[in-house]
Design a protein around this motif. Structure first.
Motif, PDB file in Angstrom:
ATOM      1  N   LYS A  40       0.832  -1.213   0.000  1.00 53.06           N
ATOM      2  CA  LYS A  40       0.000   0.000   0.000  1.00 53.06           C
ATOM      3  C   LYS A  40       0.863   1.259   0.000  1.00 53.06           C
ATOM      4  O   LYS A  40       0.563   2.232  -0.698  1.00 53.06           O
ATOM      5  CB  LYS A  40      -0.929   0.002   1.216  1.00 53.06           C
ATOM      6  CG  LYS A  40      -2.066  -1.000   1.123  1.00 53.06           C
ATOM      7  CD  LYS A  40      -2.994  -0.879   2.323  1.00 53.06           C
ATOM      8  CE  LYS A  40      -4.152  -1.870   2.221  1.00 53.06           C
ATOM      9  NZ  LYS A  40      -5.044  -1.788   3.414  1.00 53.06           N
ATOM     10  N   ILE A  70       2.335   1.774  -3.477  1.00 54.02           N
ATOM     11  CA  ILE A  70       1.323   2.306  -4.402  1.00 54.02           C
ATOM     12  C   ILE A  70       1.098   3.794  -4.143  1.00 54.02           C
ATOM     13  O   ILE A  70       0.962   4.594  -5.080  1.00 54.02           O
ATOM     14  CB  ILE A  70       0.001   1.519  -4.259  1.00 54.02           C
ATOM     15  CG1 ILE A  70       0.194   0.076  -4.760  1.00 54.02           C
ATOM     16  CG2 ILE A  70      -1.129   2.201  -5.030  1.00 54.02           C
ATOM     17  CD1 ILE A  70      -0.981  -0.837  -4.482  1.00 54.02           C
ATOM     18  N   LEU A  71       1.072   4.167  -2.862  1.00 56.66           N
ATOM     19  CA  LEU A  71       0.892   5.582  -2.507  1.00 56.66           C
ATOM     20  C   LEU A  71       2.066   6.417  -3.005  1.00 56.66           C
ATOM     21  O   LEU A  71       1.874   7.537  -3.506  1.00 56.66           O
ATOM     22  CB  LEU A  71       0.746   5.707  -0.989  1.00 56.66           C
ATOM     23  CG  LEU A  71       0.431   7.109  -0.457  1.00 56.66           C
ATOM     24  CD1 LEU A  71      -0.912   7.599  -0.989  1.00 56.66           C
ATOM     25  CD2 LEU A  71       0.425   7.120   1.069  1.00 56.66           C
ATOM     26  N   TRP A 121       3.861   5.784  -5.627  1.00 55.90           N
ATOM     27  CA  TRP A 121       3.665   5.893  -7.077  1.00 55.90           C
ATOM     28  C   TRP A 121       2.673   7.007  -7.416  1.00 55.90           C
ATOM     29  O   TRP A 121       2.882   7.791  -8.342  1.00 55.90           O
ATOM     30  CB  TRP A 121       3.187   4.560  -7.636  1.00 55.90           C
ATOM     31  CG  TRP A 121       2.656   4.644  -9.040  1.00 55.90           C
ATOM     32  CD1 TRP A 121       1.350   4.696  -9.431  1.00 55.90           C
ATOM     33  CD2 TRP A 121       3.429   4.728 -10.249  1.00 55.90           C
ATOM     34  NE1 TRP A 121       1.260   4.789 -10.794  1.00 55.90           N
ATOM     35  CE2 TRP A 121       2.519   4.811 -11.330  1.00 55.90           C
ATOM     36  CE3 TRP A 121       4.796   4.731 -10.513  1.00 55.90           C
ATOM     37  CZ2 TRP A 121       2.932   4.901 -12.651  1.00 55.90           C
ATOM     38  CZ3 TRP A 121       5.203   4.818 -11.839  1.00 55.90           C
ATOM     39  CH2 TRP A 121       4.293   4.893 -12.881  1.00 55.90           C
ATOM     40  N   LYS A 122       1.595   7.093  -6.641  1.00 54.63           N
ATOM     41  CA  LYS A 122       0.558   8.104  -6.900  1.00 54.63           C
ATOM     42  C   LYS A 122       1.068   9.514  -6.609  1.00 54.63           C
ATOM     43  O   LYS A 122       0.714  10.462  -7.308  1.00 54.63           O
ATOM     44  CB  LYS A 122      -0.679   7.817  -6.041  1.00 54.63           C
ATOM     45  CG  LYS A 122      -1.461   6.588  -6.476  1.00 54.63           C
ATOM     46  CD  LYS A 122      -2.659   6.362  -5.559  1.00 54.63           C
ATOM     47  CE  LYS A 122      -3.464   5.143  -5.997  1.00 54.63           C
ATOM     48  NZ  LYS A 122      -4.603   4.886  -5.065  1.00 54.63           N
ATOM     49  N   ILE A 123       1.893   9.641  -5.573  1.00 56.84           N
ATOM     50  CA  ILE A 123       2.330  10.971  -5.141  1.00 56.84           C
ATOM     51  C   ILE A 123       3.514  11.487  -5.947  1.00 56.84           C
ATOM     52  O   ILE A 123       3.515  12.626  -6.402  1.00 56.84           O
ATOM     53  CB  ILE A 123       2.687  10.942  -3.633  1.00 56.84           C
ATOM     54  CG1 ILE A 123       1.435  10.655  -2.802  1.00 56.84           C
ATOM     55  CG2 ILE A 123       3.315  12.264  -3.198  1.00 56.84           C
ATOM     56  CD1 ILE A 123       1.707  10.449  -1.329  1.00 56.84           C
ATOM     57  N   ASP A 124       4.540  10.660  -6.108  1.00 51.60           N
ATOM     58  CA  ASP A 124       5.787  11.141  -6.716  1.00 51.60           C
ATOM     59  C   ASP A 124       6.446  10.005  -7.490  1.00 51.60           C
ATOM     60  O   ASP A 124       6.930   9.038  -6.901  1.00 51.60           O
ATOM     61  CB  ASP A 124       6.736  11.652  -5.621  1.00 51.60           C
ATOM     62  CG  ASP A 124       7.930  12.415  -6.193  1.00 51.60           C
ATOM     63  OD1 ASP A 124       8.447  12.007  -7.244  1.00 51.60           O
ATOM     64  OD2 ASP A 124       8.344  13.416  -5.576  1.00 51.60           O
ATOM     65  N   LYS A 125       6.468  10.122  -8.822  1.00 52.60           N
ATOM     66  CA  LYS A 125       7.018   9.055  -9.671  1.00 52.60           C
ATOM     67  C   LYS A 125       8.524   8.895  -9.463  1.00 52.60           C
ATOM     68  O   LYS A 125       9.046   7.790  -9.521  1.00 52.60           O
ATOM     69  CB  LYS A 125       6.725   9.360 -11.148  1.00 52.60           C
ATOM     70  CG  LYS A 125       5.232   9.508 -11.486  1.00 52.60           C
ATOM     71  CD  LYS A 125       4.467   8.243 -11.190  1.00 52.60           C
ATOM     72  CE  LYS A 125       3.008   8.348 -11.631  1.00 52.60           C
ATOM     73  NZ  LYS A 125       2.194   9.207 -10.772  1.00 52.60           N
ATOM     74  N   PHE A 149       9.124   6.879  -6.516  1.00 47.88           N
ATOM     75  CA  PHE A 149       8.865   5.468  -6.804  1.00 47.88           C
ATOM     76  C   PHE A 149      10.071   4.820  -7.487  1.00 47.88           C
ATOM     77  O   PHE A 149      10.345   3.633  -7.272  1.00 47.88           O
ATOM     78  CB  PHE A 149       7.625   5.320  -7.686  1.00 47.88           C
ATOM     79  CG  PHE A 149       7.224   3.886  -7.922  1.00 47.88           C
ATOM     80  CD1 PHE A 149       6.566   3.165  -6.939  1.00 47.88           C
ATOM     81  CD2 PHE A 149       7.519   3.258  -9.127  1.00 47.88           C
ATOM     82  CE1 PHE A 149       6.208   1.844  -7.150  1.00 47.88           C
ATOM     83  CE2 PHE A 149       7.171   1.938  -9.348  1.00 47.88           C
ATOM     84  CZ  PHE A 149       6.508   1.223  -8.353  1.00 47.88           C
TER      85      PHE A 149
END
Length: 657
Positions: free
Chosen positions: A457, A460-461, A463-467, A470
């Motif tokens: 989780k 994934i968070l 990835w959503k916030i800052d590529k 990630f």
């Protein structure tokens, strides 16, 4: 919408903006000038900067205006917080600590035996490391909830790095000495960072990189346990997934032991089930806490009555009785192994610190109390230094045990003392009972423990916030899984530093427009309804301007200008006469930054464009004055707000609209 209607709305908006500009011009006589900060004493300024950098929390505040005797008491309490909270200790708190201490002891004993194997050490060294270090931490640590002992990731890292220097099977004595040496220098590193107030250095390893590193380490640890879980005798010493899987499948026909697999898989299923029950219902938190000890007792009894060790089931055999022997004479203070121990110790100490401080802060925020990171580092370092002298290897805060400690209702660090006492009794009287404990159960306990380190989780968070974050997460994960723990850690550090460098050398810039019916200017990408001011280009620089980014900032502003000039040639908008640089986010500027502004001013002069600055901060304004740049562009070209700067251009704009 019809074309005539659209054009009328556009004309109306334009007219409103012109009126706004005209109104601003009428009130331009009330414009405030940007203040120039008073000159400060150089020594005082330097002292203030050092204090803010190293003593941001103002640790000496409690000592202010106190008599000498009180200062002595406060000093002792600062080093040994137990003397502060111990005064208010009572039976109610002890009851909570007793339950918590007994609960984490039941979890730590089987885990310690398994984690010692990860570090390629005899089982008793894991127990030693849960006896002395928790006692030291209880006196010096400031966290009420953290549970001290060996942890999986540090054990694996230590075992991997030590094995690269000395083969633990061929040179067991030298390997053990190097382990104590690395532990000693891990403690020295931690104490030094805390004493010199350099705790911020561990923040350079980003949260995303830690998520990836921990997940990769968890998978690596789990793969290493296949040796014990499947009963394989000949197993690769490498930690990468390809080598491990090749070793596993290469021995499928002649190396696997079905009795071992039956024991391991059965109890692993039981342990995972108890973890699931504990997660589903908070009131059953004790179930996964005591499950490892129950598993050890049942599996040991099963092997003892069936004599499964005679059928190929590998067992722990003898665990040395008695408390920690002294290891003062075993630490390398000279020779080739001194530098090797120092290198391994620094790395292991930093990782242990990162984990412990993160855990401590997490539970401190849940209970709403402050945790002094630098004090924690001194406490952790002191316990590892003492531990290295008493046959312990690197100990730190364990997340699984700390979570159980928290859920069990611990009140203070006395729960660590209770746990330490239980480990003491185990070392003195109970170690012979572990003789028939199968290695498979230890592997199952470790696998069930490290599963919690894989936080899908959180990934994934990220990835959503800052590529880019990630990328750091993924890079650390792949490095650990496919190469080694050290390479994964190196990748995590490199990517974290690369992100910092990228943000410093390539700061964000934005074109600003006027938000309708206001005097506010904002990024036109964030506010599409914001309109550009005709004949004026407004650019915001979102960073300090240093030697590392000054040329980029200058060139980026000129590129923005070129884009606008191309639109002028295309007949889309009026000619640019003014370039306003919004400097609110520019917290500092150095000589290279000043030079870049001078070059920008020179380039603009050749194009008959006036450079205007809006709202430079006190530090920046002081340097603009000292460098005479303010005189170069004119004091009347530096404004308090973008709105004031635009209003100074409004006469020409009104004429041209």
């Amino acid at each position: 919408m019809e074309p005539n209607s659209a054009s009328s709305i556009e004309a109306e908006t334009k007219e409103m903006d012109v009126r706004s500009l005209s109104a601003s011009h009428q009130h331009s006589q009330y414009l405030h000038k940007v203040g120039i900060p008073p000159k400060q004493n150089l020594l005082r300024e330097f002292t203030a900067r050092v204090k803010e950098t190293l003593f941001a929390d103002d640790p000496l505040r409690p000592f202010k205006d106190q008599p000498r005797s009180r200062k002595l008491v406060l000093g002792i309490e600062a080093i040994f917080p137990i003397f502060k909270w111990g005064r208010s200790y009572n039976w109610r708190k002890f009851r909570g600590d007793l339950i918590a201490g007994l609960t984490i002891a039941s979890l730590c004993i089987p885990q310690d035996i398994g984690y010692a194997r990860l570090a390629n050490l005899a089982p008793q060294y894991g127990l030693y490391s849960s006896f002395v270090p928790p006692l030291i931490y209880a006196f010096m640590g400031s966290s009420r909830d953290i549970a001290i002992g060996p942890v999986a990731v540090v054990s694996l890292l230590l075992g991997s790095m030590l094995s690269n220097e000395i083969d633990p099977n061929q040179n067991e004595a030298e390997y053990l000495r190097l382990a104590f040496t690395a532990t000693f220098f891990a403690g020295i590193t931690q104490v030094t960072l805390g004493f010199l107030r350099l705790g911020f250095l561990i923040d350079f390893l980003s949260h995303a990189a830690i998520i990836g590193f921990m997940a990769g380490a968890a998978i690596t640890i789990a793969l290493q346990q296949l040796k014990g879980l499947l009963g394989i005798e000949k197993f690769t010493k490498k930690t990468d997934i390809i080598s491990v899987m090749r070793s596993v499948w290469g021995s499928v026909h002649h190396g696997w032991n079905w009795q071992t697999i039956l024991i391991g898989v059965s109890f692993l299923s039981f342990l995972l089930l108890t973890k699931y029950i504990g997660k589903k219902s908070k009131k059953f938190f004790w179930v996964p806490a005591i499950a490892p000890l129950i598993s050890v007792i049942l599996s040991t009894f099963f092997v003892y009555i069936t004599h499964a060790e005679k059928k190929g089931v590998q067992i722990v055999k003898n665990i040395e009785k008695g408390i920690n022997p002294s290891s003062v004479n075993q630490i390398y203070f000279t020779g080739d192994y001194l530098l090797k121990g120092l290198k391994i110790g620094v790395v292991a100490g930093m990782i242990a610190l990162t984990e412990a401080v993160a855990i401590g802060r997490t539970f401190a925020s849940m209970k709403d109390y402050q945790l002094d990171g630098n004090k924690e580092m001194v406490a952790l370092g002191a316990m590892n230094v003492v531990g290295s002298l008493t046959s312990c290897y690197v100990a730190t805060g364990s997340f699984s045990r700390s979570a159980v400690n928290f859920m069990s209702g611990c009140e203070t660090a006395v729960s660590n003392i209770i746990m330490s006492c239980v480990v003491f009794l185990t070392l003195e009287f109970l170690t012979p009972l572990f003789k028939y404990t199968p290695n498979a159960i230890l592997a199952a306990i470790i696998i069930s423990a490290v599963v919690g380190l894989i936080d899908v989780k959180a990934a994934i968070l990220v990835w959503k916030i800052d590529k880019f974050d990630f990328v750091a997460c993924l890079g650390a994960f792949l490095g650990v899984v496919f190469v080694s723990v050290e390479i994964g850690l190196l990748i995590a550090v490199i990517i974290s530093f690369a992100k910092i460098l990228l943000q410093v050398t390539r700061p964000r810039t934005a074109i600003l427009g006027k938000v309708p019916r206001t005097n506010v200017y904002r990024n036109i990408l964030q506010y599409p309804e914001a309109t550009k001011v005709p004949g004026v280009l407004i650019v915001r620089v979102d960073s300090a301007i240093y030697f590392s980014n000054s040329n980029y900032v200058k060139e980026r502003i000129l590129r923005w200008l070129m884009d606008e000039e191309e639109k002028v040639k295309a007949g889309c908008q009026p000619t640019i006469h003014f370039l306003i640089v919004e400097m609110s986010p520019v917290t500092d500027i150095d000589t290279s930054g000043i030079h870049a502004l001078e070059e920008l001013h020179s380039s603009l002069e050749k194009k008959n464009i006036q450079l205007i600055l809006a709202n430079p901060g006190p530090v920046v304004m002081d340097k603009l004055e000292a460098s005479k740049f303010a005189n170069l562009i004119g004091d009347d070209k530096i404004f308090l707000t973008v709105s004031d700067a635009v209003s100074s251009c409004s006469p020409k704009l009104v004429e041209n609209v």
